[in-house]
Design a protein around this motif. Structure first.
Motif, PDB file in Angstrom:
ATOM      1  N   GLU A   1      -0.805   1.861  -5.709  1.00  9.70           N
ATOM      2  CA  GLU A   1       0.577   1.789  -6.191  1.00  9.70           C
ATOM      3  C   GLU A   1       0.644   1.148  -7.575  1.00  9.70           C
ATOM      4  O   GLU A   1       1.467   1.543  -8.411  1.00  9.70           O
ATOM      5  CB  GLU A   1       1.434   1.019  -5.183  1.00  9.70           C
ATOM      6  N   ARG A   2      -0.238   0.185  -7.838  1.00  8.21           N
ATOM      7  CA  ARG A   2      -0.315  -0.394  -9.185  1.00  8.21           C
ATOM      8  C   ARG A   2      -0.695   0.677 -10.199  1.00  8.21           C
ATOM      9  O   ARG A   2      -0.154   0.732 -11.307  1.00  8.21           O
ATOM     10  CB  ARG A   2      -1.365  -1.506  -9.219  1.00  8.21           C
TER      11      ARG A   2
ATOM     12  N   ARG B   1       4.390   3.098  -8.787  1.00  8.71           N
ATOM     13  CA  ARG B   1       5.432   3.422  -7.803  1.00  8.71           C
ATOM     14  C   ARG B   1       4.863   3.307  -6.392  1.00  8.71           C
ATOM     15  O   ARG B   1       3.646   3.308  -6.201  1.00  8.71           O
ATOM     16  CB  ARG B   1       5.934   4.853  -8.023  1.00  8.71           C
ATOM     17  N   PRO B   2       5.730   3.210  -5.382  1.00  4.10           N
ATOM     18  CA  PRO B   2       5.237   3.203  -3.998  1.00  4.10           C
ATOM     19  C   PRO B   2       4.638   4.555  -3.629  1.00  4.10           C
ATOM     20  O   PRO B   2       5.046   5.604  -4.156  1.00  4.10           O
ATOM     21  CB  PRO B   2       6.499   2.924  -3.171  1.00  4.10           C
ATOM     22  N   LEU B   3       3.664   4.546  -2.742  1.00  4.95           N
ATOM     23  CA  LEU B   3       3.127   5.799  -2.222  1.00  4.95           C
ATOM     24  C   LEU B   3       4.149   6.459  -1.310  1.00  4.95           C
ATOM     25  O   LEU B   3       4.896   5.784  -0.598  1.00  4.95           O
ATOM     26  CB  LEU B   3       1.833   5.543  -1.435  1.00  4.95           C
ATOM     27  N   THR B   4       4.183   7.773  -1.333  1.00  2.00           N
ATOM     28  CA  THR B   4       5.085   8.512  -0.458  1.00  2.00           C
ATOM     29  C   THR B   4       4.443   8.686   0.919  1.00  2.00           C
ATOM     30  O   THR B   4       3.255   8.424   1.106  1.00  2.00           O
ATOM     31  CB  THR B   4       5.416   9.884  -1.056  1.00  2.00           C
ATOM     32  N   GLU B   5       5.225   9.127   1.874  1.00  6.71           N
ATOM     33  CA  GLU B   5       4.716   9.303   3.238  1.00  6.71           C
ATOM     34  C   GLU B   5       3.558  10.315   3.253  1.00  6.71           C
ATOM     35  O   GLU B   5       3.683  11.412   2.699  1.00  6.71           O
ATOM     36  CB  GLU B   5       5.830   9.790   4.171  1.00  6.71           C
TER      37      GLU B   5
ATOM     38  N   TRP C   1      -4.069   0.380  -0.734  1.00  5.84           N
ATOM     39  CA  TRP C   1      -2.904   1.181  -1.136  1.00  5.84           C
ATOM     40  C   TRP C   1      -2.032   0.418  -2.138  1.00  5.84           C
ATOM     41  O   TRP C   1      -1.336   1.033  -2.936  1.00  5.84           O
ATOM     42  CB  TRP C   1      -2.078   1.629   0.064  1.00  5.84           C
ATOM     43  N   VAL C   2      -2.121  -0.902  -2.151  1.00  2.00           N
ATOM     44  CA  VAL C   2      -1.390  -1.678  -3.158  1.00  2.00           C
ATOM     45  C   VAL C   2      -2.006  -1.439  -4.538  1.00  2.00           C
ATOM     46  O   VAL C   2      -1.292  -1.309  -5.535  1.00  2.00           O
ATOM     47  CB  VAL C   2      -1.390  -3.175  -2.799  1.00  2.00           C
TER      48      VAL C   2
ATOM     49  N   TRP D   1      -1.031   8.109   1.116  1.00  2.00           N
ATOM     50  CA  TRP D   1      -2.177   7.213   1.275  1.00  2.00           C
ATOM     51  C   TRP D   1      -3.320   7.901   2.001  1.00  2.00           C
ATOM     52  O   TRP D   1      -4.477   7.816   1.591  1.00  2.00           O
ATOM     53  CB  TRP D   1      -1.766   5.938   2.018  1.00  2.00           C
TER      54      TRP D   1
END
Length: 208
Positions: free
Chosen positions: A54-55, A59-63, A50-51, A66
């Motif tokens: 995000e790259r 941005r970060p993944l939302t709830e 998941w990192v 993933w």
């Protein structure tokens, strides 16, 4: 002295980089990202997966995002992987080693076991462990459980894998490692772990 080899599967014995990149492109198609090449994928690849995602997204993944991406990836990957083969020297490397050997993979166990068997190489392994739970995490705990189940002294084990995570997992359990350039990770990143880096599986055996 090495008595036992623990092999990684995806990107090591199983040459599936094209399926991985293809499935990643498919699952990110709705995001309208530029299609990735193998080199582009290697540039962002890391574990946990998941990192890497995000790259790609910046941005970060939302709830819940993933889980949707992971499910979609595997749906495409299993289809595309049917066209993939073992690494060029995988069978000869397995046959050349005279000690014991096993397989520890982050692939889902229920898919891994029949896939390995389909290549007629199951007989080489004293144990095969894929993941029984959630995919995508780090390998260290999974490797520790594999070593415990084998009942071998980690100091006599050589891990052969294609990712930084394989090297970190080996270090976590106190085993040696050789990292192979045929999979998901760039040579530069592999070299940064501090273990030997090789271009063929046959060369990896030289460190056993």
């Amino acid at each position: 002295m090495t008595k036992h080899i623990i092999w990684d599967w995806n990107g090591t014995l199983f040459h599936d980089i094209d399926a991985v990149v293809g499935a990643t492109n498919e699952v990110f198609r709705p995001y309208e990202l530029p299609e990735m090449t193998v080199d582009g994928f290697r540039a962002v690849y890391t574990r946990p997966i998941w990192v890497a995602y995000e790259r790609m997204l910046g941005r970060p993944l939302t709830e819940g995002e993933w889980e949707l991406l992971d499910d979609g990836f595997h749906e495409h990957y299993f289809r595309l992987a049917d066209a993939c083969a073992l690494a060029a020297d995988a069978e000869s490397a397995l046959m050349a080693w005279t000690g014991t050997q096993s397989l520890c993979s982050m692939a889902p166990h229920g898919h891994l076991v029949p896939k390995v068997d389909s290549f007629g190489i199951t007989r080489h392994f004293t144990r095969i462990d894929g993941l029984l739970g959630t995919t995508g995490g780090e390998k260290a705990a999974h490797m520790a459980a594999h070593i415990t189940a084998l009942g071998v002294d980690p100091a006599t084990v050589l891990v052969i894998g294609d990712s930084v995570d394989d090297g970190l997992a080996a270090r976590h359990v106190g085993a040696k490692a050789v990292l192979y350039t045929g999979g998901m990770t760039t040579r530069a990143e592999l070299a940064g772990v501090g273990f030997p880096v090789v271009d063929t599986l046959a060369d990896a055996l030289n460190f056993a």
